[in-house]
Scaffold this active site. Structure first.
Site, PDB file in Angstrom:
ATOM      1  CB  CYS A 283       4.520   6.952  21.681  1.00  0.00           C
ATOM      2  SG  CYS A 283       5.874   8.077  21.277  1.00  0.00           S
TER       3      CYS A 283
ATOM      4  CG  ASP B 268       8.052  14.392  22.579  1.00  0.00           C
ATOM      5  OD1 ASP B 268       8.992  14.299  21.777  1.00  0.00           O
ATOM      6  OD2 ASP B 268       6.977  13.773  22.451  1.00  0.00           O
TER       7      ASP B 268
END
Length: 388
Positions: free
Chosen positions: A102, A298
Protein backbone atom coordinates in the site's frame (compact mmCIF):
# COMPACT_ATOMS: atom_id res chain seq x y z
CA UNK A 1 -8.18 9.31 32.21
CA UNK A 2 -9.41 7.53 35.36
CA UNK A 3 -12.59 6.57 33.51
CA UNK A 4 -10.58 5.27 30.56
CA UNK A 5 -8.28 3.23 32.82
CA UNK A 6 -11.35 1.79 34.49
CA UNK A 7 -12.83 0.82 31.13
CA UNK A 8 -9.56 -0.81 30.05
CA UNK A 9 -9.27 -2.80 33.27
CA UNK A 10 -12.83 -4.05 33.02
CA UNK A 11 -12.81 -4.71 29.28
CA UNK A 12 -10.28 -6.20 26.91
CA UNK A 13 -6.74 -4.95 26.42
CA UNK A 14 -6.61 -1.70 24.44
CA UNK A 15 -5.42 -1.64 20.84
CA UNK A 16 -3.59 1.65 20.35
CA UNK A 17 -3.47 3.51 17.06
CA UNK A 18 -2.30 6.68 15.36
CA UNK A 19 -4.57 7.90 12.55
CA UNK A 20 -3.19 9.66 9.47
CA UNK A 21 -4.40 10.45 5.97
CA UNK A 22 -2.74 10.67 2.56
CA UNK A 23 -4.83 12.72 0.11
CA UNK A 24 -7.86 11.92 2.24
CA UNK A 25 -7.25 8.15 2.38
CA UNK A 26 -6.99 6.99 6.02
CA UNK A 27 -4.21 4.95 7.53
CA UNK A 28 -4.95 3.63 11.02
CA UNK A 29 -1.50 2.66 12.31
CA UNK A 30 -1.72 -0.05 14.98
CA UNK A 31 1.38 0.34 17.14
CA UNK A 32 0.42 -1.52 20.35
CA UNK A 33 -2.08 -4.08 21.62
CA UNK A 34 -2.25 -6.40 18.60
CA UNK A 35 -1.35 -10.00 19.54
CA UNK A 36 2.14 -11.31 18.89
CA UNK A 37 2.63 -13.12 15.59
CA UNK A 38 5.23 -15.73 14.65
CA UNK A 39 7.27 -16.72 11.59
CA UNK A 40 8.04 -14.90 8.37
CA UNK A 41 6.04 -11.82 7.49
CA UNK A 42 3.88 -13.80 5.05
CA UNK A 43 3.33 -16.42 7.75
CA UNK A 44 2.40 -13.64 10.18
CA UNK A 45 -0.05 -12.34 7.59
CA UNK A 46 -1.65 -15.78 7.36
CA UNK A 47 -1.75 -16.13 11.15
CA UNK A 48 -3.38 -12.71 11.51
CA UNK A 49 -6.00 -13.81 8.98
CA UNK A 50 -6.73 -17.23 10.48
CA UNK A 51 -6.47 -16.41 14.21
CA UNK A 52 -7.11 -12.68 14.62
CA UNK A 53 -9.39 -11.62 11.80
CA UNK A 54 -11.97 -10.59 14.40
CA UNK A 55 -9.50 -7.92 15.55
CA UNK A 56 -9.01 -6.68 12.01
CA UNK A 57 -12.77 -6.26 11.73
CA UNK A 58 -12.96 -4.65 15.16
CA UNK A 59 -10.34 -2.03 14.20
CA UNK A 60 -11.43 -1.42 10.61
CA UNK A 61 -15.22 -1.66 10.58
CA UNK A 62 -18.09 0.09 12.38
CA UNK A 63 -18.54 1.34 15.04
CA UNK A 64 -14.82 2.14 15.42
CA UNK A 65 -14.11 2.51 11.72
CA UNK A 66 -16.07 2.38 8.49
CA UNK A 67 -16.37 0.49 5.19
CA UNK A 68 -13.50 2.40 3.54
CA UNK A 69 -11.08 2.36 6.49
CA UNK A 70 -7.50 1.26 5.90
CA UNK A 71 -4.91 0.07 8.42
CA UNK A 72 -1.25 -0.75 8.97
CA UNK A 73 -0.17 -3.09 11.76
CA UNK A 74 3.45 -2.52 12.85
CA UNK A 75 5.52 -5.71 12.99
CA UNK A 76 8.77 -5.23 14.89
CA UNK A 77 10.10 -8.73 14.19
CA UNK A 78 10.31 -10.23 10.70
CA UNK A 79 12.90 -12.38 8.98
CA UNK A 80 14.26 -9.37 7.08
CA UNK A 81 14.44 -7.20 10.20
CA UNK A 82 16.36 -10.01 11.89
CA UNK A 83 18.77 -10.31 8.94
CA UNK A 84 19.36 -6.56 8.84
CA UNK A 85 17.76 -6.08 5.40
CA UNK A 86 14.84 -4.07 6.81
CA UNK A 87 14.30 -1.72 9.73
CA UNK A 88 10.72 -2.71 10.58
CA UNK A 89 7.81 -4.67 9.12
CA UNK A 90 4.13 -4.01 8.47
CA UNK A 91 0.90 -5.79 7.65
CA UNK A 92 -1.62 -3.81 5.62
CA UNK A 93 -5.31 -4.33 6.29
CA UNK A 94 -8.68 -3.20 4.91
CA UNK A 95 -12.37 -4.10 4.89
CA UNK A 96 -11.81 -7.49 3.29
CA UNK A 97 -8.59 -8.77 4.83
CA UNK A 98 -4.87 -8.17 4.40
CA UNK A 99 -3.14 -6.70 1.35
CA UNK A 100 0.40 -7.11 0.05
CA UNK A 101 1.41 -3.48 -0.53
CA UNK A 102 0.00 0.00 0.00
CA UNK A 103 1.64 3.20 -1.19
CA UNK A 104 -0.51 5.74 0.62
CA UNK A 105 0.01 3.92 3.94
CA UNK A 106 3.74 3.65 3.25
CA UNK A 107 3.93 7.43 2.87
CA UNK A 108 2.10 7.88 6.19
CA UNK A 109 4.22 5.23 7.92
CA UNK A 110 7.40 6.99 6.82
CA UNK A 111 6.48 10.07 8.85
CA UNK A 112 5.21 8.09 11.84
CA UNK A 113 8.31 5.90 12.05
CA UNK A 114 10.63 8.90 11.98
CA UNK A 115 8.52 10.79 14.54
CA UNK A 116 8.12 8.02 17.12
CA UNK A 117 10.53 8.03 20.04
CA UNK A 118 9.13 4.87 21.61
CA UNK A 119 11.66 2.08 21.12
CA UNK A 120 9.01 -0.46 22.11
CA UNK A 121 7.19 0.57 18.93
CA UNK A 122 10.25 0.95 16.69
CA UNK A 123 13.41 -0.55 18.21
CA UNK A 124 15.51 0.50 15.22
CA UNK A 125 14.56 4.19 15.23
CA UNK A 126 17.97 5.42 16.43
CA UNK A 127 19.75 3.40 13.75
CA UNK A 128 18.03 5.10 10.80
CA UNK A 129 20.29 6.65 8.19
CA UNK A 130 20.13 10.46 8.36
CA UNK A 131 21.45 12.66 5.56
CA UNK A 132 22.36 16.04 7.04
CA UNK A 133 22.80 17.58 3.58
CA UNK A 134 19.28 16.83 2.36
CA UNK A 135 17.71 16.64 5.83
CA UNK A 136 16.14 13.29 5.13
CA UNK A 137 15.99 9.91 6.85
CA UNK A 138 15.60 6.52 5.20
CA UNK A 139 13.39 3.71 6.47
CA UNK A 140 13.54 0.23 5.00
CA UNK A 141 10.00 -1.11 5.39
CA UNK A 142 9.39 -4.84 5.09
CA UNK A 143 6.00 -5.14 3.40
CA UNK A 144 4.51 -8.49 2.32
CA UNK A 145 5.64 -7.77 -1.27
CA UNK A 146 9.24 -7.05 -0.21
CA UNK A 147 11.40 -4.22 1.11
CA UNK A 148 10.25 -0.70 0.28
CA UNK A 149 12.73 2.11 0.92
CA UNK A 150 11.10 5.30 2.25
CA UNK A 151 12.80 8.69 2.20
CA UNK A 152 11.33 11.01 4.82
CA UNK A 153 12.12 14.76 4.94
CA UNK A 154 13.14 15.85 8.42
CA UNK A 155 13.99 18.84 10.54
CA UNK A 156 17.63 19.92 10.45
CA UNK A 157 18.52 17.72 13.43
CA UNK A 158 16.79 14.66 11.96
CA UNK A 159 14.61 14.17 15.03
CA UNK A 160 11.20 14.82 13.45
CA UNK A 161 9.61 14.62 10.02
CA UNK A 162 9.04 17.79 8.01
CA UNK A 163 5.41 17.86 6.79
CA UNK A 164 6.12 20.70 4.35
CA UNK A 165 8.08 18.38 2.04
CA UNK A 166 6.83 15.16 0.42
CA UNK A 167 7.68 11.66 1.56
CA UNK A 168 8.81 9.32 -1.21
CA UNK A 169 9.32 5.58 -1.53
CA UNK A 170 11.02 3.22 -3.97
CA UNK A 171 8.77 0.35 -5.03
CA UNK A 172 9.65 -3.29 -5.25
CA UNK A 173 10.09 -4.39 -8.91
CA UNK A 174 6.96 -3.43 -10.88
CA UNK A 175 6.01 -4.88 -14.24
CA UNK A 176 3.29 -5.24 -16.86
CA UNK A 177 1.72 -8.68 -16.44
CA UNK A 178 -0.63 -8.67 -19.48
CA UNK A 179 -1.51 -5.98 -22.00
CA UNK A 180 -4.51 -5.37 -24.25
CA UNK A 181 -6.46 -8.25 -22.74
CA UNK A 182 -9.84 -8.47 -24.46
CA UNK A 183 -12.57 -10.56 -22.91
CA UNK A 184 -16.24 -11.08 -23.64
CA UNK A 185 -18.71 -9.86 -21.03
CA UNK A 186 -21.62 -12.30 -20.58
CA UNK A 187 -25.14 -10.93 -20.68
CA UNK A 188 -25.72 -11.46 -16.94
CA UNK A 189 -22.60 -9.40 -16.10
CA UNK A 190 -23.16 -6.45 -18.45
CA UNK A 191 -24.06 -3.05 -17.07
CA UNK A 192 -26.24 -0.38 -18.62
CA UNK A 193 -23.43 1.97 -19.76
CA UNK A 194 -21.79 -0.80 -21.78
CA UNK A 195 -24.66 -0.56 -24.24
CA UNK A 196 -24.53 -3.07 -27.11
CA UNK A 197 -20.82 -3.82 -26.74
CA UNK A 198 -20.04 -7.36 -25.72
CA UNK A 199 -16.37 -7.13 -24.70
CA UNK A 200 -13.86 -4.85 -23.01
CA UNK A 201 -10.08 -4.38 -23.28
CA UNK A 202 -7.78 -3.74 -20.31
CA UNK A 203 -4.25 -4.26 -18.95
CA UNK A 204 -2.92 -6.06 -15.89
CA UNK A 205 0.11 -4.68 -14.09
CA UNK A 206 1.94 -5.34 -10.82
CA UNK A 207 3.18 -2.72 -8.37
CA UNK A 208 3.34 -4.75 -5.15
CA UNK A 209 -0.17 -6.06 -5.92
CA UNK A 210 -1.94 -6.92 -9.18
CA UNK A 211 -4.22 -4.33 -10.79
CA UNK A 212 -6.61 -4.51 -13.72
CA UNK A 213 -6.35 -1.13 -15.48
CA UNK A 214 -9.25 -0.06 -17.66
CA UNK A 215 -10.33 3.32 -18.99
CA UNK A 216 -13.67 4.76 -17.93
CA UNK A 217 -14.64 5.16 -21.58
CA UNK A 218 -13.87 1.49 -22.24
CA UNK A 219 -16.47 0.70 -19.59
CA UNK A 220 -18.99 2.86 -21.42
CA UNK A 221 -18.74 6.06 -19.41
CA UNK A 222 -18.58 8.56 -22.27
CA UNK A 223 -17.36 11.47 -20.14
CA UNK A 224 -14.64 9.44 -18.50
CA UNK A 225 -14.15 10.37 -14.86
CA UNK A 226 -15.29 13.94 -15.43
CA UNK A 227 -18.27 14.48 -13.09
CA UNK A 228 -18.72 10.70 -12.95
CA UNK A 229 -21.73 9.23 -11.14
CA UNK A 230 -20.10 7.20 -8.36
CA UNK A 231 -23.18 5.04 -7.81
CA UNK A 232 -23.30 4.04 -11.47
CA UNK A 233 -19.62 3.24 -11.83
CA UNK A 234 -19.64 1.37 -8.50
CA UNK A 235 -22.54 -0.77 -9.74
CA UNK A 236 -20.46 -1.55 -12.82
CA UNK A 237 -17.38 -2.58 -10.81
CA UNK A 238 -19.45 -4.71 -8.44
CA UNK A 239 -20.42 -6.79 -11.47
CA UNK A 240 -17.07 -6.67 -13.23
CA UNK A 241 -14.49 -7.31 -10.50
CA UNK A 242 -15.71 -10.76 -9.35
CA UNK A 243 -15.97 -11.79 -13.01
CA UNK A 244 -12.40 -10.72 -13.74
CA UNK A 245 -11.10 -12.37 -10.58
CA UNK A 246 -12.34 -15.77 -11.74
CA UNK A 247 -11.61 -15.37 -15.48
CA UNK A 248 -8.95 -17.83 -16.79
CA UNK A 249 -7.09 -15.19 -18.84
CA UNK A 250 -6.84 -12.93 -15.81
CA UNK A 251 -5.80 -15.74 -13.46
CA UNK A 252 -3.06 -16.80 -15.87
CA UNK A 253 -1.55 -13.31 -15.67
CA UNK A 254 -1.41 -13.31 -11.86
CA UNK A 255 1.78 -15.33 -11.51
CA UNK A 256 3.96 -14.31 -8.57
CA UNK A 257 7.02 -16.23 -7.28
CA UNK A 258 5.56 -16.31 -3.74
CA UNK A 259 2.58 -18.31 -5.01
CA UNK A 260 -1.08 -17.96 -4.06
CA UNK A 261 -0.42 -15.60 -1.15
CA UNK A 262 0.56 -12.92 -3.68
CA UNK A 263 -1.08 -14.13 -6.92
CA UNK A 264 -4.52 -12.55 -6.80
CA UNK A 265 -6.30 -9.60 -8.41
CA UNK A 266 -6.33 -6.92 -5.75
CA UNK A 267 -8.06 -4.10 -7.58
CA UNK A 268 -9.75 -2.67 -10.62
CA UNK A 269 -8.40 0.79 -11.37
CA UNK A 270 -10.56 2.93 -13.65
CA UNK A 271 -8.39 5.54 -15.39
CA UNK A 272 -8.87 8.73 -17.37
CA UNK A 273 -5.81 10.30 -19.04
CA UNK A 274 -7.79 13.35 -20.18
CA UNK A 275 -8.31 15.02 -16.80
CA UNK A 276 -6.35 15.71 -13.65
CA UNK A 277 -4.88 18.37 -11.42
CA UNK A 278 -1.47 19.33 -12.83
CA UNK A 279 1.22 20.36 -10.35
CA UNK A 280 3.86 22.80 -11.56
CA UNK A 281 6.66 21.45 -13.77
CA UNK A 282 4.82 18.19 -14.45
CA UNK A 283 3.95 17.31 -18.05
CA UNK A 284 1.95 14.09 -17.94
CA UNK A 285 -1.12 13.81 -15.74
CA UNK A 286 -4.05 11.46 -15.29
CA UNK A 287 -6.80 10.50 -12.85
CA UNK A 288 -7.74 7.12 -11.42
CA UNK A 289 -10.60 5.67 -9.40
CA UNK A 290 -9.42 2.61 -7.49
CA UNK A 291 -11.75 -0.17 -6.31
CA UNK A 292 -9.90 -2.63 -4.07
CA UNK A 293 -10.58 -5.30 -1.47
CA UNK A 294 -14.36 -5.57 -0.93
CA UNK A 295 -14.97 -2.68 -3.36
CA UNK A 296 -13.41 -0.06 -1.13
CA UNK A 297 -12.80 3.20 -2.98
CA UNK A 298 -9.35 4.69 -2.46
CA UNK A 299 -9.45 8.42 -1.79
CA UNK A 300 -5.76 8.74 -2.70
CA UNK A 301 -4.17 8.20 -6.12
CA UNK A 302 -3.15 4.69 -4.88
CA UNK A 303 0.64 4.50 -4.58
CA UNK A 304 1.12 0.82 -5.40
CA UNK A 305 -1.07 1.24 -8.47
CA UNK A 306 0.95 4.30 -9.47
CA UNK A 307 3.96 1.94 -9.52
CA UNK A 308 1.95 -0.52 -11.62
CA UNK A 309 0.80 2.19 -14.04
CA UNK A 310 4.31 3.57 -14.45
CA UNK A 311 5.58 0.05 -15.19
CA UNK A 312 2.83 -0.37 -17.79
CA UNK A 313 3.71 2.95 -19.45
CA UNK A 314 7.38 1.96 -19.56
CA UNK A 315 6.50 -1.42 -21.07
CA UNK A 316 4.48 0.31 -23.79
CA UNK A 317 7.28 2.79 -24.52
CA UNK A 318 5.23 5.76 -23.29
CA UNK A 319 7.64 7.04 -20.64
CA UNK A 320 11.41 7.20 -20.15
CA UNK A 321 13.37 6.72 -16.91
CA UNK A 322 13.46 9.94 -14.90
CA UNK A 323 10.41 11.50 -16.58
CA UNK A 324 7.88 12.62 -13.98
CA UNK A 325 4.13 12.06 -14.13
CA UNK A 326 1.32 13.18 -11.82
CA UNK A 327 -1.37 10.77 -10.70
CA UNK A 328 -4.64 12.04 -9.25
CA UNK A 329 -7.70 10.75 -7.45
CA UNK A 330 -11.09 12.43 -7.44
CA UNK A 331 -10.10 13.93 -4.08
CA UNK A 332 -6.83 15.46 -5.27
CA UNK A 333 -8.68 16.92 -8.26
CA UNK A 334 -11.33 18.38 -5.97
CA UNK A 335 -8.85 20.07 -3.62
CA UNK A 336 -6.18 20.78 -6.29
CA UNK A 337 -3.55 19.18 -4.06
CA UNK A 338 -2.40 15.72 -3.09
CA UNK A 339 -1.42 14.28 -6.49
CA UNK A 340 1.25 11.58 -6.32
CA UNK A 341 4.34 12.37 -8.40
CA UNK A 342 6.15 9.37 -9.87
CA UNK A 343 9.20 8.59 -11.96
CA UNK A 344 11.04 5.45 -13.06
CA UNK A 345 14.06 5.41 -10.76
CA UNK A 346 15.78 2.40 -12.36
CA UNK A 347 15.27 -0.50 -14.76
CA UNK A 348 15.97 -4.03 -13.55
CA UNK A 349 17.79 -6.65 -15.71
CA UNK A 350 14.47 -8.46 -16.29
CA UNK A 351 12.93 -5.15 -17.57
CA UNK A 352 10.80 -4.69 -14.46
CA UNK A 353 11.22 -1.20 -12.99
CA UNK A 354 11.73 0.47 -9.64
CA UNK A 355 9.35 3.41 -9.31
CA UNK A 356 9.73 6.38 -7.01
CA UNK A 357 6.39 7.68 -5.72
CA UNK A 358 6.01 10.78 -3.57
CA UNK A 359 3.15 12.39 -1.67
CA UNK A 360 2.10 14.09 1.56
CA UNK A 361 0.60 12.50 4.69
CA UNK A 362 -0.80 14.19 7.79
CA UNK A 363 -1.82 13.21 11.32
CA UNK A 364 -5.51 13.23 12.22
CA UNK A 365 -5.71 11.71 15.71
CA UNK A 366 -4.99 8.95 18.20
CA UNK A 367 -7.17 6.18 19.60
CA UNK A 368 -7.15 3.36 22.11
CA UNK A 369 -9.84 0.84 21.18
CA UNK A 370 -11.38 -1.52 23.72
CA UNK A 371 -14.12 -4.12 23.75
CA UNK A 372 -16.37 -4.60 26.75
CA UNK A 373 -17.56 -8.06 27.64
CA UNK A 374 -21.12 -8.59 26.44
CA UNK A 375 -20.94 -6.07 23.60
CA UNK A 376 -21.94 -8.35 20.73
CA UNK A 377 -22.52 -5.46 18.28
CA UNK A 378 -18.92 -4.25 18.27
CA UNK A 379 -17.07 -7.46 19.09
CA UNK A 380 -16.07 -7.99 15.45
CA UNK A 381 -17.38 -4.79 13.93
CA UNK A 382 -19.92 -4.66 11.14
CA UNK A 383 -20.72 -3.13 7.77
CA UNK A 384 -24.06 -1.32 7.87
CA UNK A 385 -24.99 -2.19 4.29
CA UNK A 386 -24.65 -5.90 5.04
CA UNK A 387 -26.92 -5.71 8.08
CA UNK A 388 -30.02 -4.39 6.31
Amino acid sequence: MDLFNSICSEGSHAIKTIDMHTTGEPTRIVYAGFPDLQGTLLEQREQAHTSYDHLRKRIMLEPRGHFDMYGAIIRRDTELVESGDADIGVLFTHNGGFSTMCGHATIALGRFLVDTTDECVFPGRRKLTFDATTCTAQVRLHAPCGVVTITVPTTSDGRKSDPSRPVSFLSTPAYAAATDVQIDIPAHIRWEELGTRKSIKFDISYGGAFYALVTARELGFANGLQAVDIDQITACIRRLKPFLTSHPRVKNALDHPEGSSMSFLYSVMVVDENIGYRPQEIEGVETGLCYFADNEIDRSPTGSCVSARMALRYHKGLIAPGEKRAYNSLISNHFAEGAFIARIASVCPDTSVIVQVQGFAYYTGTSAFVWEEGDKTSQEGFVFGKCV
